[in-house]
Design a protein around this motif. Sequence first.
Motif: not given
Length: 54
Positions: A1-21
């Motif tokens: 699976m390819i993730f291209d800048e998956p957390t760009t523009g997200l607040d820290p809480e949601n960026a953390h959730l995406i990274n954990e996923f």
Amino acid sequence: MIFDEPTTGLDPENAHLINEFIFSQTDMTRIVISHDWSQDYLGRFDEVVTVGQA
């Protein structure tokens, strides 16, 4: 699976959730394109490939 800048523009809480996923997906190859160069982040990957770095 390819993730291209998956957390760009997200607040820290949601960026953390995406990274954990992303890191919880263990039965597949994950390619993450990112500008995050922090050692804590990069250290979570099995391999890091740098493109265009002088």
